[in-house]
Design a protein around this motif. Structure first.
Motif, mmCIF file in Angstrom:
data_model
loop_
_atom_site.group_PDB
_atom_site.id
_atom_site.type_symbol
_atom_site.label_atom_id
_atom_site.label_comp_id
_atom_site.label_asym_id
_atom_site.label_seq_id
_atom_site.Cartn_x
_atom_site.Cartn_y
_atom_site.Cartn_z
ATOM 1 N N ALA A 1 0.705 -1.328 0.128
ATOM 2 C CA ALA A 1 -0.028 -0.006 -0.241
ATOM 3 C C ALA A 1 0.817 1.157 -0.090
ATOM 4 N N PHE A 2 1.890 1.241 0.853
ATOM 5 C CA PHE A 2 2.640 2.312 0.781
ATOM 6 C C PHE A 2 3.441 2.756 -0.201
ATOM 7 N N THR A 3 3.851 1.519 -1.098
ATOM 8 C CA THR A 3 4.738 1.517 -2.141
ATOM 9 C C THR A 3 3.829 2.143 -3.253
ATOM 10 N N LEU A 4 2.772 1.707 -3.406
ATOM 11 C CA LEU A 4 1.688 2.132 -4.274
ATOM 12 C C LEU A 4 1.415 3.588 -4.199
ATOM 13 N N LEU A 5 1.318 4.193 -2.990
ATOM 14 C CA LEU A 5 0.881 5.526 -2.848
ATOM 15 C C LEU A 5 2.115 6.432 -3.072
ATOM 16 N N VAL A 6 3.352 5.903 -2.654
ATOM 17 C CA VAL A 6 4.361 7.008 -3.014
ATOM 18 C C VAL A 6 4.760 6.815 -4.369
ATOM 19 N N GLY B 1 -9.164 5.204 -3.491
ATOM 20 C CA GLY B 1 -8.814 6.532 -2.936
ATOM 21 C C GLY B 1 -8.713 6.447 -1.526
ATOM 22 N N ALA B 2 -9.434 7.699 -0.789
ATOM 23 C CA ALA B 2 -9.216 8.010 0.680
ATOM 24 C C ALA B 2 -9.995 6.874 1.327
ATOM 25 N N SER B 3 -11.183 6.421 1.088
ATOM 26 C CA SER B 3 -12.115 5.433 1.625
ATOM 27 C C SER B 3 -11.036 4.133 1.835
ATOM 28 N N GLY B 4 -10.419 3.919 0.718
ATOM 29 C CA GLY B 4 -9.463 2.752 0.600
ATOM 30 C C GLY B 4 -8.360 2.682 1.499
ATOM 31 N N VAL B 5 -7.792 4.117 1.708
ATOM 32 C CA VAL B 5 -6.666 4.179 2.744
ATOM 33 C C VAL B 5 -7.212 3.850 4.308
ATOM 34 N N TRP B 6 -8.506 4.536 4.548
ATOM 35 C CA TRP B 6 -9.015 4.172 5.613
ATOM 36 C C TRP B 6 -9.193 2.772 6.072
ATOM 37 N N ALA B 7 -9.533 1.943 5.057
ATOM 38 C CA ALA B 7 -9.914 0.442 5.285
ATOM 39 C C ALA B 7 -8.380 -0.106 5.421
ATOM 40 N N ILE B 8 -7.461 0.214 4.591
ATOM 41 C CA ILE B 8 -5.780 -0.228 5.105
ATOM 42 C C ILE B 8 -5.502 -0.065 6.389
ATOM 43 N N ALA B 9 -5.787 1.070 6.930
ATOM 44 C CA ALA B 9 -5.414 1.556 8.416
ATOM 45 C C ALA B 9 -6.145 0.615 9.208
ATOM 46 N N ALA C 1 3.049 1.154 -19.149
ATOM 47 C CA ALA C 1 2.053 2.313 -19.103
ATOM 48 C C ALA C 1 0.927 1.762 -18.289
ATOM 49 N N SER C 2 0.809 1.133 -16.943
ATOM 50 C CA SER C 2 -0.216 0.518 -16.434
ATOM 51 C C SER C 2 -0.257 1.132 -15.153
ATOM 52 N N ASN C 3 -1.368 0.786 -14.433
ATOM 53 C CA ASN C 3 -1.827 1.298 -13.181
ATOM 54 C C ASN C 3 -1.400 0.334 -12.180
ATOM 55 N N GLU C 4 -1.747 0.714 -10.792
ATOM 56 C CA GLU C 4 -1.551 -0.117 -9.601
ATOM 57 C C GLU C 4 -2.124 -1.460 -9.597
ATOM 58 N N ARG C 5 -3.261 -1.576 -10.455
ATOM 59 C CA ARG C 5 -3.695 -3.046 -10.504
ATOM 60 C C ARG C 5 -2.905 -3.873 -11.393
ATOM 61 N N VAL C 6 -2.200 -3.346 -12.193
ATOM 62 C CA VAL C 6 -1.322 -4.288 -13.000
ATOM 63 C C VAL C 6 -0.127 -4.631 -11.952
ATOM 64 N N VAL C 7 0.433 -3.863 -11.378
ATOM 65 C CA VAL C 7 1.299 -4.104 -10.284
ATOM 66 C C VAL C 7 0.843 -5.286 -9.186
ATOM 67 N N THR C 8 -0.246 -5.016 -8.925
ATOM 68 C CA THR C 8 -0.901 -6.181 -8.185
ATOM 69 C C THR C 8 -1.105 -7.455 -8.847
ATOM 70 N N LEU C 9 -1.258 -7.507 -10.051
ATOM 71 C CA LEU C 9 -1.282 -8.652 -10.770
ATOM 72 C C LEU C 9 0.030 -9.251 -10.988
ATOM 73 N N MET C 10 1.112 -8.509 -11.321
ATOM 74 C CA MET C 10 2.499 -9.111 -11.280
ATOM 75 C C MET C 10 2.819 -9.529 -10.164
ATOM 76 N N LEU C 11 2.697 -8.924 -8.915
ATOM 77 C CA LEU C 11 2.982 -9.542 -7.717
ATOM 78 C C LEU C 11 1.988 -10.738 -7.165
ATOM 79 N N ALA C 12 1.063 -10.658 -7.744
ATOM 80 C CA ALA C 12 -0.040 -12.035 -7.463
ATOM 81 C C ALA C 12 0.617 -13.210 -8.250
ATOM 82 N N THR C 13 0.958 -12.968 -9.503
ATOM 83 C CA THR C 13 1.849 -14.155 -10.292
ATOM 84 C C THR C 13 2.944 -14.481 -9.681
ATOM 85 N N PHE C 14 3.565 -13.578 -9.275
ATOM 86 C CA PHE C 14 5.161 -13.947 -8.621
ATOM 87 C C PHE C 14 4.875 -14.685 -7.538
#
Length: 633
Positions: free
Chosen positions: A34-39, A172-180, A262-275
């Motif tokens: 979450a922190f890596t995606l946010l930064v 967005g903001a609601s998701g950050v609250w859920a992460i906490a 040229a992809s968003n954070e969901r593609v990062v998640t997809l690659m991490l999931a595959t790995f």
């Protein structure tokens, strides 16, 4: 599988520990992802650093505590109850994620960077206790399966944590609250699970040992202990290299997605999931491929796959980019529909699967061979080496970035380096490669069944005696044994081209008759006695030659002379099904008729109960091997 590893989940000695470990790994993944995606995607709100710089800074802060505190944590795990220590760590985790919740909710990047460091402290203390807990509560036959489950759970947790982080950050903001909120909830669950773990008292001899609070001197002391058994030390180097390799890949998924795909954070998640799925599959598959015992032959196999698919990943990224990218950031579905995505994800999956095959035997090797009185401290020393290798990985990645290398080139360089390092390690320790060769012969050329292999002693001096049917007898016995074997073999066979190199790397002992070379014979007996004095496992073929007719020949008197020099228990073994194979002499000279039997022929290695040295006469051993072999030559 069900009877060896997953059945552990039904036991109180493993399940609470498993859930405790699982929750901690999930929280690590959720928080860091979450922190890596946010930064990366919301840099203006969370520090303003570039994606590559932020990713490497997070990785470096998490690794730093392993350097600073591993030596101390290893002493704590050896000196105190490991269960109580892990419970205390879970309380510490609740405090950390509570502070991190503040950082998420108020976009305080500096607070989150501090929490990354503290989560590293949490993992530093938990790691040695975790890996020392397993051999204390699991039997020798369960350690490989238990490690496989732990590795699988770790990466499944990374998978789920990464997916959840990606989805919540996307909201967005609601998701950050859920992460906490979720971080705190999972930490509390982990603490509750730890309360059901059985006690893990230290050895009595360690309770009064004084703590050395100097991390540098204690680290050097632990490394000296590890180097007393070079097999353990080289396993530590091998694991540390995996962390180097993995750190480069895991820290560059976000920059790869944003800057090259040229992809968003969901593609990062997809690659991490595959790995993560690949690591989990490889870790569990390891137990099946190793036949439920420690099999270091899988390490070279894993290293080969890591390089092959790492290099192909470099080319897959290039093909993906050249195929043309749409304007804007692609979501997961657009990414999957894009040309080249299947190849890219397949490479990631197989690279990580082979990483799982590489890692589990090495961790099991450390747990199995490390001295029980120093096991946690050796694991702590391993964590320090891991940290050093990961820091070097981060510095290398930053250096290559400063030189203008893109993410694909950095990943490709890591894959090529993996091949070079693997070759270097396997030259230092040829046993890894030779066990791989034995695994291939026993698992691919033949369908081998092992009977009573648990009788072979895991520690201490012992002598294996077996009938001599083919040129691969030593390899099949090597595959049956949980530890290295020193083979005694005919000097003429020892000198055969190609095979001579193998026998030398096995530290085999050539022997001949007194008539041919009395000096060599005497030297061989003295060498065998020295190996037994050192607590090694020695194997001899008392017939003295390959069988020319498939029958067991008379056992010679050499075994009696060996026992006279050094008494040790003798374990009879019988090889069945090799007569008539390509490597036997049924049709004259061996290895001249390659398709005489075909692949996957049935072969069996039967191990009998050990015989006391004073009762181990040649005639009795011959009778024991005959009974074990039966009519199946």
């Amino acid at each position: 599988m069900a009877n060896s590893s997953f059945s552990l989940l039904k036991t109180l000695r493993f399940l609470p520990f498993f859930l405790t470990q699982l929750s901690g790994a999930f929280n690590d993944a959720l928080f860091k992802s979450a922190f890596t995606l946010l930064v990366t995607f919301y840099a203006a709100k969370f520090g303003g650093l570039s994606a590559a710089m932020a990713s490497n800074l997070i990785a470096g802060l998490f690794i730093l505590p392993f350097l600073l505190f591993s030596a101390t944590s290893g002493q704590l795990s050896d000196k105190f109850d490991k269960t109580r220590l892990m419970r205390a760590v879970k309380v510490f985790e609740i405090v950390i994620v509570s502070v991190a919740a503040y950082g998420f909710l108020f976009e305080a990047a500096w607070v989150l960077y501090v929490c990354v460091f503290l989560m590293g402290v949490h993992s530093t203390i938990f790691g040695p206790a975790k890996y020392a807990y397993l051999p204390q509560h699991l039997s020798n036959n369960e350690v490989v399966g238990g490690n496989g489950l732990v590795e699988m759970a770790t990466f499944v947790a990374i998978l789920v944590g990464s997916i959840v982080a990606g989805e919540l950050v996307h909201q967005g903001a609601s998701g950050v609250w859920a992460i906490a909120l979720l971080c705190v909830t999972v930490a509390v669950f982990g603490w509750a699970a730890s309360q059901m773990m059985p006690v893990s008292q230290p050895m009595a001899s360690l309770k009064n040992v004084q703590m050395n609070w100097n991390p540098l001197s204690e680290t050097l002391h632990n490394l000296r202990i590890a180097r007393q058994d070079m097999a353990v030390f080289y396993a530590m180097i091998g694991i540390s290299w995996l962390w180097f390799f993995g750190a480069i890949f895991l820290t560059h998924f976000a920059p790869l997605a944003k800057e090259m795909l040229a992809s968003n954070e969901r593609v990062v998640t997809l690659m991490l999931a595959t790995f993560s799925i690949g690591i989990g599959v490889g870790s569990v598959l390891c137990e099946k491929l190793s036949r439920h015992q420690l099999e270091i032959g899988l390490v070279p196999f894993g290293a080969m796959g890591m390089t092959v698919f790492g290099v192909d990943l470099y080319f897959a990224i290039g093909s993906f980019v050249q195929a043309g990218l749409p304007v804007g950031e692609m979501g997961a579905m657009d990414f999957l529909a894009h040309a080249g995505s299947v190849r890219l994800l397949t490479d990631l999956f197989l690279l990580s699967l082979f990483s799982g095959l590489y890692s589990v035997p090495l961790y099991t090797m450390i747990q199995t061979y490390a001295q029980p009185t120093h096991r946690a401290r050796i694991i702590a020393a391993n964590n320090i080496l891991n940290a050093l290798f990961m820091i070097v990985a981060s510095l290398l990645a930053l250096g290559l970035t400063a030189m203008g290398a893109n993410v694909a080139q950095i990943l490709g360089a890591a894959a090529v380096l993996n091949a070079l390092v693997a070759i270097y390690i396997f030259r230092l320790v040829p046993t890894f490669f030779l066990r791989f060769f034995a695994w291939v012969v026993s698992g691919l050329l033949y369908r081998v069944r092992y009977v009573n292999r648990d009788v072979i002693p895991r520690q201490g001096a012992a002598i294996l005696v077996a009938n001599h049917v083919s040129f691969v007898d030593a390899l099949l016995l090597m595959a049956a044994s949980p530890r290295p074997i020193r083979f005694v073999m005919d000097a003429q066979i020892f000198k055969m081209p190609v095979l001579s190199w193998v026998f030398r790397k096995l530290n085999a002992i050539p022997i001949t008759s007194a008539k041919d070379d009395a000096f060599l014979m005497e030297q061989a007996f003295l060498k065998v006695a020295k190996e037994l004095e050192d607590g090694q496992l020695v194997c001899i073929f008392p017939e003295g030659r390959l069988t020319p007719d498939g029958k067991i020949g008379q056992f010679r008197q050499g075994i009696s002379k060996i026992l006279a020099l050094h008494a040790a228990p003798v374990v009879p073994c019988a090889l069945q099904g090799l007569w008539g194979s390509f490597f036997s002499r049924k049709y004259g000279a061996a290895m001249t008729r390659p398709f005489v039997r075909g692949f996957f022929s049935k072969v069996q290695v039967v191990v009998g109960q050990s015989i006391l040295p004073e009762q181990a006469t040649p005639s009795r051993l011959e009778a024991a091997v005959r009974d074990l072999r039966g009519d199946w030559a």
